[in-house]
Design a protein around this motif. Sequence first.
Motif, mmCIF file in Angstrom:
data_model
loop_
_atom_site.group_PDB
_atom_site.id
_atom_site.type_symbol
_atom_site.label_atom_id
_atom_site.label_comp_id
_atom_site.label_asym_id
_atom_site.label_seq_id
_atom_site.Cartn_x
_atom_site.Cartn_y
_atom_site.Cartn_z
ATOM 1 N N GLY A 54 36.494 33.370 47.282
ATOM 2 C CA GLY A 54 37.362 34.641 47.483
ATOM 3 C C GLY A 54 37.830 34.861 46.117
ATOM 4 O O GLY A 54 37.965 34.367 45.116
ATOM 5 N N PRO A 55 38.489 36.221 46.023
ATOM 6 C CA PRO A 55 39.035 36.659 44.821
ATOM 7 C C PRO A 55 39.946 35.855 44.364
ATOM 8 O O PRO A 55 40.970 35.383 44.792
ATOM 9 N N GLY A 56 39.755 35.575 43.168
ATOM 10 C CA GLY A 56 40.527 34.577 42.404
ATOM 11 C C GLY A 56 40.529 33.295 42.697
ATOM 12 O O GLY A 56 41.301 32.254 42.077
ATOM 13 N N ASP A 57 39.869 32.884 43.739
ATOM 14 C CA ASP A 57 39.724 31.281 43.895
ATOM 15 C C ASP A 57 38.183 30.900 43.599
ATOM 16 O O ASP A 57 36.914 31.121 44.184
ATOM 17 N N PHE A 58 37.945 30.238 42.262
ATOM 18 C CA PHE A 58 36.693 30.050 41.780
ATOM 19 C C PHE A 58 36.591 28.687 41.000
ATOM 20 O O PHE A 58 37.740 28.311 40.672
ATOM 21 N N ALA A 59 35.455 28.166 40.672
ATOM 22 C CA ALA A 59 35.475 27.170 39.959
ATOM 23 C C ALA A 59 33.981 26.960 39.164
ATOM 24 O O ALA A 59 32.979 27.546 39.732
ATOM 25 N N THR A 99 36.768 59.268 30.945
ATOM 26 C CA THR A 99 38.199 59.311 31.281
ATOM 27 C C THR A 99 38.940 57.955 31.299
ATOM 28 O O THR A 99 38.414 56.965 31.523
ATOM 29 N N GLU A 100 40.070 58.120 30.822
ATOM 30 C CA GLU A 100 40.903 56.636 30.640
ATOM 31 C C GLU A 100 41.597 56.170 31.915
ATOM 32 O O GLU A 100 41.522 57.028 32.904
ATOM 33 N N GLY A 101 41.185 55.009 31.959
ATOM 34 C CA GLY A 101 41.685 54.250 33.329
ATOM 35 C C GLY A 101 41.930 53.085 32.747
ATOM 36 O O GLY A 101 42.434 52.464 31.616
ATOM 37 N N ALA A 102 42.112 51.975 33.688
ATOM 38 C CA ALA A 102 42.444 50.544 33.437
ATOM 39 C C ALA A 102 41.269 49.607 33.754
ATOM 40 O O ALA A 102 40.365 49.971 34.358
ATOM 41 N N LEU A 103 41.241 48.729 32.892
ATOM 42 C CA LEU A 103 40.097 47.753 32.627
ATOM 43 C C LEU A 103 40.370 46.561 33.748
ATOM 44 O O LEU A 103 41.289 46.099 33.641
ATOM 45 N N VAL A 104 39.398 46.230 34.591
ATOM 46 C CA VAL A 104 39.148 45.185 35.310
ATOM 47 C C VAL A 104 37.801 44.513 35.351
ATOM 48 O O VAL A 104 36.905 44.951 34.549
ATOM 49 N N ILE A 105 37.980 43.356 35.534
ATOM 50 C CA ILE A 105 36.875 42.222 35.593
ATOM 51 C C ILE A 105 36.375 42.123 36.956
ATOM 52 O O ILE A 105 37.187 41.679 37.848
ATOM 53 N N ASP A 106 34.849 42.591 37.202
ATOM 54 C CA ASP A 106 34.401 42.579 38.346
ATOM 55 C C ASP A 106 33.971 41.043 38.787
ATOM 56 O O ASP A 106 34.046 40.745 40.442
ATOM 57 N N ARG A 107 33.699 40.072 38.110
ATOM 58 C CA ARG A 107 33.450 38.780 38.579
ATOM 59 C C ARG A 107 33.710 37.790 37.563
ATOM 60 O O ARG A 107 33.619 38.120 36.145
ATOM 61 N N TYR A 155 47.312 38.808 38.579
ATOM 62 C CA TYR A 155 45.963 39.450 38.148
ATOM 63 C C TYR A 155 45.144 40.002 39.422
ATOM 64 O O TYR A 155 44.132 40.643 38.986
ATOM 65 N N TRP A 156 45.217 39.698 40.469
ATOM 66 C CA TRP A 156 44.239 39.870 41.648
ATOM 67 C C TRP A 156 44.800 40.855 42.695
ATOM 68 O O TRP A 156 44.076 41.162 43.519
ATOM 69 N N ALA A 157 46.027 41.149 42.606
ATOM 70 C CA ALA A 157 46.734 42.006 43.669
ATOM 71 C C ALA A 157 46.672 43.328 43.275
ATOM 72 O O ALA A 157 46.627 44.277 44.040
ATOM 73 N N GLU A 158 46.473 43.839 41.822
ATOM 74 C CA GLU A 158 46.757 45.381 41.684
ATOM 75 C C GLU A 158 45.654 46.114 41.978
ATOM 76 O O GLU A 158 45.662 47.273 42.676
ATOM 77 N N ASP A 218 42.233 45.508 44.597
ATOM 78 C CA ASP A 218 41.791 44.162 45.581
ATOM 79 C C ASP A 218 40.254 43.631 45.152
ATOM 80 O O ASP A 218 39.534 44.615 44.957
ATOM 81 N N GLY A 219 40.249 42.387 44.830
ATOM 82 C CA GLY A 219 39.071 41.660 44.673
ATOM 83 C C GLY A 219 38.434 41.880 43.229
ATOM 84 O O GLY A 219 37.557 41.253 42.893
ATOM 85 N N LYS A 220 39.336 42.368 42.349
ATOM 86 C CA LYS A 220 39.013 42.453 40.912
ATOM 87 C C LYS A 220 40.112 41.797 40.001
ATOM 88 O O LYS A 220 41.396 41.984 40.563
ATOM 89 N N TYR A 221 39.918 41.483 38.831
ATOM 90 C CA TYR A 221 40.875 40.722 37.963
ATOM 91 C C TYR A 221 41.575 41.920 37.028
ATOM 92 O O TYR A 221 40.656 42.609 36.501
ATOM 93 N N TRP A 222 42.703 42.038 37.050
ATOM 94 C CA TRP A 222 43.249 43.232 36.469
ATOM 95 C C TRP A 222 43.625 42.720 34.893
ATOM 96 O O TRP A 222 44.625 41.788 34.717
ATOM 97 N N VAL A 223 42.964 43.182 33.882
ATOM 98 C CA VAL A 223 42.931 42.921 32.658
ATOM 99 C C VAL A 223 44.421 43.484 32.005
ATOM 100 O O VAL A 223 45.180 42.922 31.267
ATOM 101 N N GLY A 224 44.696 44.631 32.347
ATOM 102 C CA GLY A 224 45.963 45.059 32.096
ATOM 103 C C GLY A 224 45.870 46.016 30.650
ATOM 104 O O GLY A 224 47.106 46.684 30.161
#
Length: 644
Positions: A51-56, A452-460, A480-483, A485-491
């Motif tokens: 699931g999002p943010g639950d990996f190894a 277009t300016e936006g925010a960077l996220v990591i898909d996987r 990191y994962w709540a901003e 849904d399902g993607k890592y928020w780089v900020g």
Amino acid sequence: MAADVPDQELVAPQLKALLREGRERPEALWGGVADDLHWFERPDRIYREDGPGDFAWFEGGRTNLSYNALDYHVERGAGNRAALVYETGERDATRVYTYRELLHEVRETAAMLRAYGVGAGDRVTIYMPMSPEAVVAMLACTRIGAIHSVVFGGFGAGALADRIELADPTVLLTADVGYRSGDEVDLKRLVDRSFDEHDAPGELLDEVIVLERGDDLELRPYETAWSEAIEAGADADDSHVETAATDPAFVLPTSGTTGRPKGTVHQHGGYQVHVYAMADWMFGLDPEDVWFATSDVGWIVGHSYIVYAPLLVGATTVVYEGTPVYPDAGVWWDVVERHGVTELFTAPTAIRALSGHDDAYHERADLSSLAAVFSAGEPLNPPAWRWLQKDVLDDAVPVIDHMWQTETGGPIVGNPYGVDLLPIRPGSAGIALPGVELEVVDFDGSPVEPGTEGALVIDRPFPGLTPTLWEGDDRYHREYWAEVDGKYWVGDAVSMDEDGYLWFSGRADEVITIAGHRIGPTDIEDALVAHEAVVEAAVVGKPDPERTEVASAFVVPGTDVEPDDDLRAELRDLVRDDVGPIAVVEDVAFVEQLPKTRSGKIMRRTVRNIVLDEDLGDVSTMEDRTAVDAIEAATDEIEVRGEP
């Protein structure tokens, strides 16, 4: 907008194949890199995600960062190759360690740690200057399965106390002094202050071990001189342990926008695979290189590309203590010539600092050994790039920007010099690197159009991405994962052009980037409210041409306080003393109230929008709109007064 493969006309077949494999068969890509490293036991599987943010990564594998960085090379006959060169313009000192000699130092320090009760899973806080012993301490920790938590030597007593409390260490390793700009930095005094003036830190530790560098070392009862501690460990076990790939190697605190620093966790398996891969793909680093990264071991760049990655590769890494302009602005160029540095890694702040000095400083040195120069920490603005690329290097070698952060362990955006150099576009950090899938989205999480300016996220997730925070998965998922849904928020705020090049413009969150150092606003706010005259404070960043950003502080004084310039000076000094000199507070404005939500939370983003003269956005949750007037009036006063 998702990061796509750049215009195919720009991309050579080898790079095209790596990018495609990273997108379509990421486990094959990262498993192939893992095959180049040593494993006591091979992983059972490359990747697991529940699931999002639950990996190894590399579960079932057994390895050891320190063993792979040192023992493995010595056992394969490379023990006499230079591993570490220590340089300082502060004391005109140079020391060179071969891989065999560095391994000896690490084994000796590992035994010392075990003699003082440190074992696998225990934390060791390292608060040291840029010295060989700091590198040795890190490698000794990972050798025995202990978890190091390095605190930047430029942080003050309060920031140190917070980071000790975060890691809950068994032992603190420090030094009596560091060297900077011709002066001695009294680290021992700062350690003592952190214990005396802040709750908990001193009580958490069993032992403080102090490296003797200056004169007249005075120790407290719970402190031991480094030389004596080494003697105490003479008969202790100095062997390495076989760590699980998912065992934490280190916790590196990084600034957050709220609360205490975040404890970024990196593990033995995934971390080493990522930094090793990017040493190849991004930097083209190989065993014959002399690599000079001008960062500090207190930051992730120091962890990854002063210590671990160069040694995993088998190269020579240069450790430099001091500033780029002491004893003069030619000292780094002299290091390049003296040691035949082949690749230099620095930061825009340093480049801009050097560009303000006479050309004679770089012209006096022979820079012909250099094959490439890399920059990271903040966007490399075109004028600074042009000065280094053309005036200093005469277009003979490339100056290459790239981007990453503490949480990613190593580069995620760049121009893959080690595979195939794409056309350099000054001001852009490059493209998404192989195995890293990025996307630019708006604040609703929807992809944006090119340009277009936006925010960077990591898909996987990829192997270098932190899988959790030391404080636990709850904060990790929230941060990191709540901003989206399902993607890592780089900020980071960023735009992507039609060819996949990324153009960074700053942080999308409230972290302040001062001269390449990420400072949480709460670190500065906590220092300010510690003053008896201050009730509360809000700190935001504002652009600065030299440092990227500086801090603006809006302070609510006590009812009986008459704020004046003397109090402003006291507050600046307090921040400098408690957080460290890197926390540059440009403005201190006194206000009667701060914008807050009805639940009492300070609305920093609103304060920052006022400072930057931007639209306030949604202020429907604000308790009292007159607070906006107060901030606007204070901002106008700052402009008139011309602080500092």
